[in-house]
Write a protein that holds these residues in place. Structure first.
Motif, PDB file in Angstrom:
ATOM      1  N   PRO B 148       0.817  -1.224   0.000  1.00 55.98           N
ATOM      2  CA  PRO B 148       0.000   0.000   0.000  1.00 55.98           C
ATOM      3  C   PRO B 148       0.853   1.277   0.000  1.00 55.98           C
ATOM      4  O   PRO B 148       0.352   2.341  -0.322  1.00 55.98           O
ATOM      5  N   VAL B 149       2.127   1.161   0.331  1.00 54.82           N
ATOM      6  CA  VAL B 149       2.988   2.356   0.365  1.00 54.82           C
ATOM      7  C   VAL B 149       3.291   2.819  -1.068  1.00 54.82           C
ATOM      8  O   VAL B 149       3.174   3.998  -1.391  1.00 54.82           O
ATOM      9  N   SER B 150       3.651   1.867  -1.910  1.00 58.86           N
ATOM     10  CA  SER B 150       4.045   2.262  -3.271  1.00 58.86           C
ATOM     11  C   SER B 150       2.884   2.213  -4.254  1.00 58.86           C
ATOM     12  O   SER B 150       2.912   2.884  -5.278  1.00 58.86           O
ATOM     13  N   ARG B 151       1.848   1.436  -3.959  1.00 55.93           N
ATOM     14  CA  ARG B 151       0.816   1.227  -4.986  1.00 55.93           C
ATOM     15  C   ARG B 151      -0.506   1.930  -4.700  1.00 55.93           C
ATOM     16  O   ARG B 151      -1.350   2.042  -5.586  1.00 55.93           O
ATOM     17  N   CYS B 152      -0.690   2.382  -3.463  1.00 61.60           N
ATOM     18  CA  CYS B 152      -1.859   3.220  -3.176  1.00 61.60           C
ATOM     19  C   CYS B 152      -1.389   4.666  -3.298  1.00 61.60           C
ATOM     20  O   CYS B 152      -0.398   5.056  -2.676  1.00 61.60           O
ATOM     21  N   CYS B 153      -2.111   5.445  -4.111  1.00 65.47           N
ATOM     22  CA  CYS B 153      -1.675   6.822  -4.338  1.00 65.47           C
ATOM     23  C   CYS B 153      -1.617   7.634  -3.050  1.00 65.47           C
ATOM     24  O   CYS B 153      -0.845   8.577  -2.931  1.00 65.47           O
ATOM     25  N   LYS B 154      -2.497   7.268  -2.093  1.00 64.69           N
ATOM     26  CA  LYS B 154      -2.521   8.012  -0.824  1.00 64.69           C
ATOM     27  C   LYS B 154      -1.741   7.315   0.279  1.00 64.69           C
ATOM     28  O   LYS B 154      -1.774   7.748   1.429  1.00 64.69           O
ATOM     29  N   GLY B 159      -7.434   0.034   4.395  1.00 68.16           N
ATOM     30  CA  GLY B 159      -8.545  -0.021   3.450  1.00 68.16           C
ATOM     31  C   GLY B 159      -8.553   1.145   2.483  1.00 68.16           C
ATOM     32  O   GLY B 159      -7.822   2.126   2.665  1.00 68.16           O
ATOM     33  N   PRO B 160      -9.399   1.021   1.454  1.00 69.20           N
ATOM     34  CA  PRO B 160      -9.387   2.024   0.388  1.00 69.20           C
ATOM     35  C   PRO B 160     -10.074   3.328   0.800  1.00 69.20           C
ATOM     36  O   PRO B 160     -10.819   3.368   1.762  1.00 69.20           O
ATOM     37  N   CYS B 161      -9.828   4.364   0.034  1.00 62.25           N
ATOM     38  CA  CYS B 161     -10.541   5.628   0.224  1.00 62.25           C
ATOM     39  C   CYS B 161     -11.805   5.604  -0.641  1.00 62.25           C
ATOM     40  O   CYS B 161     -12.098   4.598  -1.297  1.00 62.25           O
ATOM     41  N   GLY B 162     -12.522   6.704  -0.694  1.00 61.47           N
ATOM     42  CA  GLY B 162     -13.758   6.748  -1.472  1.00 61.47           C
ATOM     43  C   GLY B 162     -13.533   6.866  -2.959  1.00 61.47           C
ATOM     44  O   GLY B 162     -14.470   6.832  -3.756  1.00 61.47           O
ATOM     45  N   GLY B 163     -12.293   6.985  -3.355  1.00 59.05           N
ATOM     46  CA  GLY B 163     -11.988   7.165  -4.777  1.00 59.05           C
ATOM     47  C   GLY B 163     -11.806   5.870  -5.532  1.00 59.05           C
ATOM     48  O   GLY B 163     -11.519   5.866  -6.732  1.00 59.05           O
ATOM     49  N   SER B 164     -11.977   4.735  -4.827  1.00 62.60           N
ATOM     50  CA  SER B 164     -11.821   3.436  -5.477  1.00 62.60           C
ATOM     51  C   SER B 164     -13.095   3.095  -6.234  1.00 62.60           C
ATOM     52  O   SER B 164     -14.181   3.082  -5.672  1.00 62.60           O
ATOM     53  N   SER B 165     -12.962   2.858  -7.543  1.00 62.47           N
ATOM     54  CA  SER B 165     -14.149   2.595  -8.354  1.00 62.47           C
ATOM     55  C   SER B 165     -13.853   1.505  -9.381  1.00 62.47           C
ATOM     56  O   SER B 165     -12.917   1.625 -10.174  1.00 62.47           O
ATOM     57  N   ILE B 171      -7.200   8.548  -9.352  1.00 62.37           N
ATOM     58  CA  ILE B 171      -6.106   9.309  -9.962  1.00 62.37           C
ATOM     59  C   ILE B 171      -6.083   9.073 -11.477  1.00 62.37           C
ATOM     60  O   ILE B 171      -5.895   9.988 -12.272  1.00 62.37           O
ATOM     61  N   SER B 172      -6.254   7.793 -11.861  1.00 63.47           N
ATOM     62  CA  SER B 172      -6.214   7.433 -13.277  1.00 63.47           C
ATOM     63  C   SER B 172      -6.882   6.084 -13.478  1.00 63.47           C
ATOM     64  O   SER B 172      -6.759   5.193 -12.627  1.00 63.47           O
ATOM     65  N   LYS B 173      -7.553   5.927 -14.595  1.00 69.40           N
ATOM     66  CA  LYS B 173      -8.195   4.639 -14.856  1.00 69.40           C
ATOM     67  C   LYS B 173      -7.162   3.553 -15.173  1.00 69.40           C
ATOM     68  O   LYS B 173      -7.484   2.370 -15.240  1.00 69.40           O
ATOM     69  N   ASP B 174      -5.920   3.965 -15.380  1.00 66.54           N
ATOM     70  CA  ASP B 174      -4.859   2.992 -15.648  1.00 66.54           C
ATOM     71  C   ASP B 174      -4.199   2.463 -14.375  1.00 66.54           C
ATOM     72  O   ASP B 174      -3.385   1.560 -14.418  1.00 66.54           O
ATOM     73  N   ILE B 175      -4.563   3.080 -13.230  1.00 69.27           N
ATOM     74  CA  ILE B 175      -3.941   2.657 -11.973  1.00 69.27           C
ATOM     75  C   ILE B 175      -4.927   1.799 -11.196  1.00 69.27           C
ATOM     76  O   ILE B 175      -6.049   2.220 -10.922  1.00 69.27           O
ATOM     77  N   ASP B 176      -4.473   0.579 -10.857  1.00 67.72           N
ATOM     78  CA  ASP B 176      -5.313  -0.284 -10.035  1.00 67.72           C
ATOM     79  C   ASP B 176      -5.398   0.291  -8.627  1.00 67.72           C
ATOM     80  O   ASP B 176      -4.430   0.846  -8.119  1.00 67.72           O
TER      81      ASP B 176
END
Lengths: 86, 220
Positions: B148-154, B159-165, B171-176
């Motif tokens: 989660p340090v390198s792969r979660c933008c925040k 757990g995830p933030c509200g921006g997970s869709s 941040i980008s549709k190309d980022i998991d």
């Protein structure tokens, strides 16, 4: 994006544009695959077909052997164009 | 491994054009895998610089060379003669290699040909993705092997933030979404209990917050 825009290098040459002499011929090097293009050139020779003397043929075991540095070395040594055939 | 990306040619040319002699020096490990700074790329860069010098009417003696790694002393033995005679060095290594050469050759200017971009993997030939930030306190054991340090933008830890869709990051549709990947993986492992465990506040002093880090083996 701004970052991508920065990466784009505008093609520019510091060389001045000069007139081309009437008798100038481009110095071309042809990299030819042993199994197809070189064999074809060989066959053309057998058939006594000629090709311009400003084209020099280099035989490669396969055009897959062609490497960027071969092309760059050729340009550094004054070749005007490279022809890869295979 | 360390991922690097060659700087724009113009930037490199501006750095080195004032010298009468230059050695373009490759590093044949990480940055060779990403086709940016290996000994082969050093040869290509030297050729491009020689042609540019010819075009500009400058006489610069440009040589090329390289070693397996620019971050370890023993590898430099084979290049000693070349580097000793160099007026300046253009290093195609990552930032570590550039600094290592600079430390070894106190009176020789050393220039970086690459931007060192991140620590990543080779997802497929020619495609590299960031996987680690060397935070110094690994949590992969409780996050199903997804960082989660390198792969979660925040850099979220619980757990995830509200921006997970739909599994992607806002941040980008190309980022998991890293936390989607964590949950998928924990489910596959039957370890969803781990998801409920609260990760305490991370000790960032082991990251860059504690200044430059070092590690010494006492028995060496």
């Amino acid at each position: 994006m701004a970052i991508d825009a920065e990466k784009i290098e505008q093609p520019k040459s510091p060389e001045k544009v000069r007139d081309v002499p009437a008798d100038w011929k481009a110095n071309i090097i042809a990299f030819a695959c042993h199994y197809c293009a070189f064999a074809a050139a060989d066959l053309a020779g057998v058939m006594r077909l000629s090709y311009p003397s400003n084209v020099k043929v280099v035989r490669l075991p396969c055009t897959g052997k062609l490497d960027q540095i071969y092309l760059l070395r050729a340009f550094e040594r004054g070749v005007d164009g490279v022809f890869a055939a295979g | 491994m360390i991922i690097g990306e060659q700087k724009p040619f113009e930037e490199i040319w501006e750095m080195v054009k004032g010298h009468k002699q230059l050695t373009v020096f490759g590093c044949n490990t990480c940055v060779a895998v990403c086709h940016q700074g290996g000994n082969k790329e050093a040869e290509i860069m030297a050729s491009l610089l020689r042609m540019r010098a010819t075009q500009e009417g400058l006489e610069i003696d440009i040589k090329n060379g390289g070693i397996e790694r620019q971050c370890e002393h023993p590898f430099f033995e084979s290049a000693k003669a070349l580097l000793d005679q160099s007026e300046a060095v253009l290093s195609l290594a990552c930032g570590i290699g550039v600094q290592f050469v600079a430390e070894k050759y106190m009176n020789t200017p050393v220039y970086p040909a690459l931007n060192t971009t991140f620590l990543g993997d080779v997802k497929q030939d020619g495609f590299f993705t960031e996987k680690c930030q060397a935070c110094g306190d690994c949590v992969l054991g409780v996050t199903g092997g997804v960082c989660p340090v390198s792969r979660c933008c925040k850099r979220l830890f619980n757990g995830p933030c509200g921006g997970s869709s739909n599994g992607k990051c806002e941040i980008s549709k190309d980022i998991d979404c890293a936390w989607q990947l964590v949950v998928d993986r924990l489910q596959a492992l039957g370890k969803m209990d781990d998801y409920e465990k609260l990760v305490p506040i991370k000790d960032w002093s082991k990251d860059r917050a504690g200044g430059p880090r070092s590690f010494k083996l006492e028995d060496f």
